[in-house]
Design an enzyme around this catalytic site. Structure first.
Site, PDB file in Angstrom:
ATOM      1  N   GLY A  14       2.077 -16.875  13.745  1.00 30.81           N
ATOM      2  CA  GLY A  14       2.912 -16.889  12.538  1.00 30.81           C
ATOM      3  C   GLY A  14       4.200 -16.133  12.751  1.00 30.81           C
ATOM      4  N   ASP A 162      -3.379  -0.753   2.771  1.00 26.22           N
ATOM      5  CA  ASP A 162      -4.029  -0.129   1.613  1.00 26.22           C
ATOM      6  C   ASP A 162      -4.078   1.389   1.791  1.00 26.22           C
ATOM      7  OD1 ASP A 162      -4.971  -2.800   0.511  1.00 26.22           O
ATOM      8  OD2 ASP A 162      -5.919  -2.781   2.473  1.00 26.22           O
ATOM      9  N   HIS A 190     -10.264  -5.908   2.051  1.00 28.01           N
ATOM     10  CA  HIS A 190      -8.835  -5.890   1.681  1.00 28.01           C
ATOM     11  C   HIS A 190      -8.668  -6.837   0.489  1.00 28.01           C
ATOM     12  CE1 HIS A 190      -4.511  -5.898   1.815  1.00 28.01           C
ATOM     13  NE2 HIS A 190      -4.467  -7.180   2.081  1.00 28.01           N
TER      14      HIS A 190
END
Ligand code: NAD
Ligand code: LMR
Length: 339
Positions: A14, A162, A190
């Protein structure tokens, strides 16, 4: 990991997307592996993303990074993972407003089986993998299940964002520099069920719970703030970013990915533990094989789950709820035939 003079081969899937663009330049600058470690980048895309990745490769050349020893752009999965020492699996669709990350399982889960198999067949013997694409924990489980020859502990998913979000919220609440806060934990998935846990955390050496109680007017007020504000704020921060920004987090996600790999490869040192989603060995009652977030340290050779932390009933209940969600995601991908 390869010796410092041999370039480390890093595959970024990606790479033509938003997070890819934010990651590449920091990796090439040495922010991830250190300013004495040369790197070779493999940008793996699908055909629609190739032009964007090629454009990023041109810009990488223009930035003249002394550590950058080559960039290859490909849409061939086997070529993309050939000899990879590190695989950053970012390529996947992001969620939009109103979606939960788990809603992406059907759309994105299918990406990670073939990539797991290609890692198994083509990556270097020391490959380490971090999955960023959502739902990250279960995508990591899919990739790991499809790579039987790679030790399971080499597959991880990103919960460092997080963790960093929790540090940012706490630093503001106790009015302390982020660097003074230690031993926060993200447990579980997550997702909105994650449990950001400050029960062992300290700020400048003082227990955070005590500092919060002093600032907020007592232990009950501190607990109320944690349950009603801090935990949901951290757990739902991804949705807040999507609402405010109009699309999902990018620079903070790339930065957390850099932090995750840097600490995994170079070690957590004296900074206390961090959080990462790793394949459970059964610690803290999390069923073996699930990719769940834990408190972890690294000496550079691999993540170790911090053993023996005391958990009260509230913490155990929150962890169980997130782990139950991970189990239902595992069941869903079994039904889809992905593991
Ligand atoms: P993006 O849409 O900007 O980029 C995704 C890229 O992946 C695109 O260029 C697309 O062509 C490519 N891609 C799709 N399928 C691929 C495949 N099979 N192989 C290689 N490349 C492929 O999205 P983004 O903003 O960069 O986000 C990427 C993912 O990261 C999303 O799933 C998002 O939800 C997730 N994310 C995770 C975290 C985390 O903390 N774990 C944080 C932020 C975003
Ligand atoms: C985040 O936490 O920002 C990412 O996982 C993106 C999202 O969908 O929330």
């Amino acid at each position: 990991m390869a010796a410092a003079t041999t370039p480390v081969t890093i595959t970024i899937t990606g790479a033509g997307g938003q997070i890819g663009y934010a990651l590449l330049f920091r990796i090439a600058s040495g922010a991830m592996l250190g300013d004495d470690v040369p790197v070779r980048l493999r940008l793996l895309e699908i055909p629609q993303g190739l032009r964007a990745a090629e454009g990023a490769a041109l810009e990488l050349q223009d930035a003249a990074f002394p550590l950058l020893r080559g960039v290859e752009v490909t849409d061939d999965t086997a070529v993309g993972f050939e000899g990879a020492n590190l695989a950053l699996l970012v390529g996947a669709r992001p969620r939009g407003p109103g979606m939960e990350r788990g809603d992406l399982l059907a759309a994105n889960g299918g990406i990670f089986g073939p990539q797991g198999r290609a890692i198994n067949d083509h990556a270097a013997d020391d490959v380490r993998v971090v999955v960023v694409g959502n739902p990250a924990n279960t995508n990591a489980l899919i990739a790991q299940a499809n790579a039987p020859d790679v030790p399971a502990e080499r597959f991880t998913a990103l919960t460092r964002l997080d963790h960093n979000r929790a540090l940012g919220q706490l630093a503001a609440a106790v009015d302390s520099p982020v660097g003074e806060i230690r031993d926060v934990t993200i447990w579980g998935n997550h997702s909105a069920t994650q449990f950001p846990d400050v029960s062992h955390a300290t700020a400048a050496g003082d227990p955070v719970l005590g500092v919060l109680a002093a600032r907020l007017g007592g232990t009950d007020a501190a607990r109320e703030w944690l349950v009603d504000e801090f935990i949901p704020r951290v757990a739902k921060r991804g949705a807040e970013i999507i609402e405010v920004r109009g699309s999902s987090s990018v620079a903070s996600a790339a930065s957390a990915t850099i932090d995750h790999v840097r600490d995994w490869v170079r070690g957590t040192g004296e900074r206390g533990w961090t959080s990462a989603a790793v394949v459970s060995d059964g610690s803290y009652g999390v069923p073996e094989g699930l990719v769940s977030s834990f408190p972890v340290t690294s000496d550079g050779s691999g993540w170790q789950i911090v053993p023996g932390l005391e958990l009260d009933e509230f913490a155990r209940h929150r962890i169980e709820a997130s782990v139950a969600e991970l189990e239902s995601e595992r069941e869903a991908v079994r039904e889809l035939g992905l593991v």
